[in-house]
Design a protein around this motif. Structure first.
Motif: not given
Length: 187
Positions: A7-9, A86-91, A95-96
């Motif tokens: 939930e928290t990016l 992140l807000c534009e959906g480029r995740i 990195e995760r």
């Protein structure tokens, strides 16, 4: 693919630029940007100031230049760019990944590729120079004596790998050693 995201990016906390003592927090969730602040002041006029909070959807955040400026002032332009992505959906899914999983992936790379990857970010630099990565590489390339292991643990496995490689190159250049190295099957 985004369904496995937490939930928290992203979350960051910090203090405002000097001389401010104000404290800030920013959370990026799957759907919102949450910016919180706490005014810290010894002045009597500000002691009763309550904490503040702004919640914006990703789309609204991209339009809110005032909030963007606040975030840039507090956390810097690099963080603002990351929040935009992140807000534009480029995740950045790479990195995760956990450090352990990244180490497994990196271990399949050539030495030159590891060197290139280490230049891409602080995180990859740390991973690409870690003893956890280099110990198996060194052990796979040569027989490790107890003395070499002690030296590697003292100097670092990466340093031991490259020191040994340089010594071998010096030996190869010396014509007297070439015959010995040929017999040993090194060259």
């Amino acid at each position: 693919m985004a369904s496995w995201l937490p939930e928290t990016l992203f979350e960051i906390v910090g203090q405002g630029p000097a001389p401010s003592k104000d404290y800030y927090q920013m959370l990026i969730t799957r759907s919102q940007v949450i910016f919180r602040w706490w005014k810290i002041s010894l002045r009597s006029g500000y002691q009763s100031t309550k904490p503040g909070e702004v919640k914006e959807s990703h789309e609204d955040f991209l339009e809110n230049s005032h909030l963007q400026i606040q975030i840039a002032l507090v956390f810097g332009a690099r963080i603002l760019d990351y929040v935009f992505n992140l807000c534009e959906g480029r995740i950045d899914f790479l990195e995760r990944l956990s450090d352990n999983l990244l180490m497994v992936i990196i271990s399949y790379l050539d030495i030159e590729d590891i060197a290139s990857l280490s230049l891409t970010s602080h995180r990859f630099s740390k991973l690409c120079t870690s003893d956890k990565l280099w110990e198996p590489i060194v052990e796979a390339t040569r027989e490790i004596t107890p003395a070499m292991k002690a030296l590697a643990q003292d100097q670092g496995w990466r340093q031991t790998f490259f020191t040994k490689k340089l010594q071998l190159r010096k030996k190869k250049r010396n014509p007297e050693n070439q015959e010995t190295l040929l017999v040993q099957g090194v060259i």
